[in-house]
Enzyme design. Structure first.
Site: not given
Ligand code: NAP
Ligand code: F7E
Length: 350
Positions: A136, A157, A187, A9, A134, A161, A12, A87, A63
């Site tokens: 991913e 990761y 997102h 919660i 995801s 997933k 993001q 996560a 946790d």
């Molecule tokens: P985020 O901002 O990194 O938030 C992750 C949340 O998980 C935080 O509340 C974090 O707590 C909590 N967390 C981390 N480790 C934990 C543990 N061991 N036990 C319980 N909670 C834990 O991620 P998000 O972008 O909101 O994404 C939400 C979910 O969607 C995640 O599962 C992510 O993998 C998945 N997802 C995200 C995206 C995206 O683009 N955003 C895309 C695909 C899937 P703290 O605040 O204490 O760190």
């Molecule tokens: O990278 C490239 C990097 O870390 C996007 C998570 O929410 O979405 C997220 O994962 C791209 C990659 O997101 C930098 O190599 C270049 O190709 O913003 P990112 P991600 O890896 O796509 C998926 C759907 C999830 O599920 C995950 O939880 O950008 N890139 N230069 C970089 N990325 C980062 N972080 N930092 C750089 O400097």
């Protein structure tokens, strides 16, 4: 009044989902990790003293690595819906902390499924679970990706997933549990963590514009992602739990852009040329990359009536506007002689 439990919660998506559910009239319970500093910035505006009779948002220490704790929270909260958003969600960090990532993301989901299965058996209650999967998981599978596309993850990761996704499918088939797998493409939002590329770029653009920073170090600029707005995606989560039958849903905009495109849009909006400021640092290049993601959310559109409302340009501008404001605040404080330490920006694995 329906009751939801949200893991993650404080993240993001958790913050947007909590807002969304409260607006729908839910009572919302969230799992928070104990930390030596406060980690509830994103949800502080939703929280009220639990003694307040109007309070509808409650937090519980827990946790995903602690199965017993999860069971206690389920007993106390007795939710109708559980959203598993918790996560270790950073792909690059998952190469550095692979075992931990698997423990939280894969085994953590299994712990929650087991705890929920027992809870339903003992109480006779029906509880629905949303699993945040995801794009991913698709990894190296070519675009466009939909629910039929084979998984080929490229990171610990992504692999974790996939395991979580398959556990969820298995519990649906074996025990008839109502478990929905979301397959969420990237997102973003002004609440995005600052080490993801979108926010790293918009934070830097704002600071460069105001002369607070000169350079931005990034990794692979050619990667393509399907970037949507987090506020839209939490609606898809909720909708998918309201259906008669559980299923799996890709959630995406259908548009794919490169990191370069993101830079063009963010810096261009501020009349900056990113080529004068951006440098590639190999430390941000991943051991294995996901080159091209572009989701086909046709099933979500057809079954849930969902589609992304916020497009790429609007998303980037929303984030830049927000981060320019942050930079202005920082500049005001600096000009007044205060020393500012930025959290996250420039950290080792961003
Ligand atoms: P985020 O901002 O990194 O938030 C992750 C949340 O998980 C935080 O509340 C974090 O707590 C909590 N967390 C981390 N480790 C934990 C543990 N061991 N036990 C319980 N909670 C834990 O991620 P998000 O972008 O909101 O994404 C939400 C979910 O969607 C995640 O599962 C992510 O993998 C998945 N997802 C995200 C995206 C995206 O683009 N955003 C895309 C695909 C899937 P703290 O605040 O204490 O760190
Ligand atoms: O990278 C490239 C990097 O870390 C996007 C998570 O929410 O979405 C997220 O994962 C791209 C990659 O997101 C930098 O190599 C270049 O190709 O913003 P990112 P991600 O890896 O796509 C998926 C759907 C999830 O599920 C995950 O939880 O950008 N890139 N230069 C970089 N990325 C980062 N972080 N930092 C750089 O400097």
């Amino acid at each position: 009044m329906r009751i939801a439990l949200v893991t993650g919660i404080t993240g993001q998506d958790g913050s947007y989902l909590a807002e969304f559910l409260l607006a729908k009239g839910y009572t919302v319970h969230g799992l928070v990790r104990r930390s030596s500093t406060f980690n509830t910035d994103r949800i502080d505006h939703l929280y009220r003293d639990p003694h307040d009779p109007q309070a509808r948002a409650f937090l519980h220490y827990g946790d995903l690595t602690d199965g017993t704790g999860l069971r206690h929270v389920l007993e106390r909260v007795r939710p109708d819906e559980v959203y598993n958003l918790g996560a270790q969600s950073h792909v690059m960090v998952s190469f550095v902390q692979a075992e931990y990532t698997a423990d939280v993301v894969a085994t953590g989901t299994l712990r929650l499924l087991e705890a929920l299965r027992d809870h339903m058996k003992v109480t006779g209650r029906q509880v629905r679970l949303y699993q945040a999967g995801s794009s991913e998981m698709f990894g190296a599978s070519p675009p466009p990706q939909n629910e039929q596309t084979p998984f080929h993850p490229r990171s610990p990761y992504g692999a974790s997933k996939v395991a979580a996704h398959l556990y969820a499918v298995n519990y649906r088939e074996a025990y008839g549990m109502f478990v929905v797998n979301g397959i969420l493409f990237n997102h973003e939002s002004p609440r995005r963590g600052e080490t993801f590329v979108s926010r790293k770029i918009t934070r830097a653009a704002g600071r460069i514009k105001l002369g607070l920073q000169e350079k931005l170090y990034l990794g692979n600029l050619d990667a393509r992602r399907d970037w949507g707005f987090a506020g839209d995606y939490v609606e898809a989560m909720w909708l998918s739990l309201q259906q008669a039958e559980p299923g799996d849903y890709v959630v995406a905009t259908g548009e794919s852009r490169s990191v370069r495109d993101f830079l063009d849009e963010a810096f261009g909006y501020l009349d900056l040329d990113w080529r004068e400021h951006v440098f590639v640092d190999p430390r941000y290049i991943r051991p294995a990359e996901v080159d091209h993601l572009q989701g086909d959310a046709g099933r979500a559109r057809e079954k849930l009536g969902w589609q992304a409302k916020v497009g790429f340009r609007e998303l980037v501008r929303m984030m830049v506007d927000h981060d320019l404001d942050l930079a202005r605040q920082e500049k005001t404080l600096r000009d007044a002689g205060h020393e500012i330490f930025l959290r996250g920006v420039g950290s080792g694995h961003g």
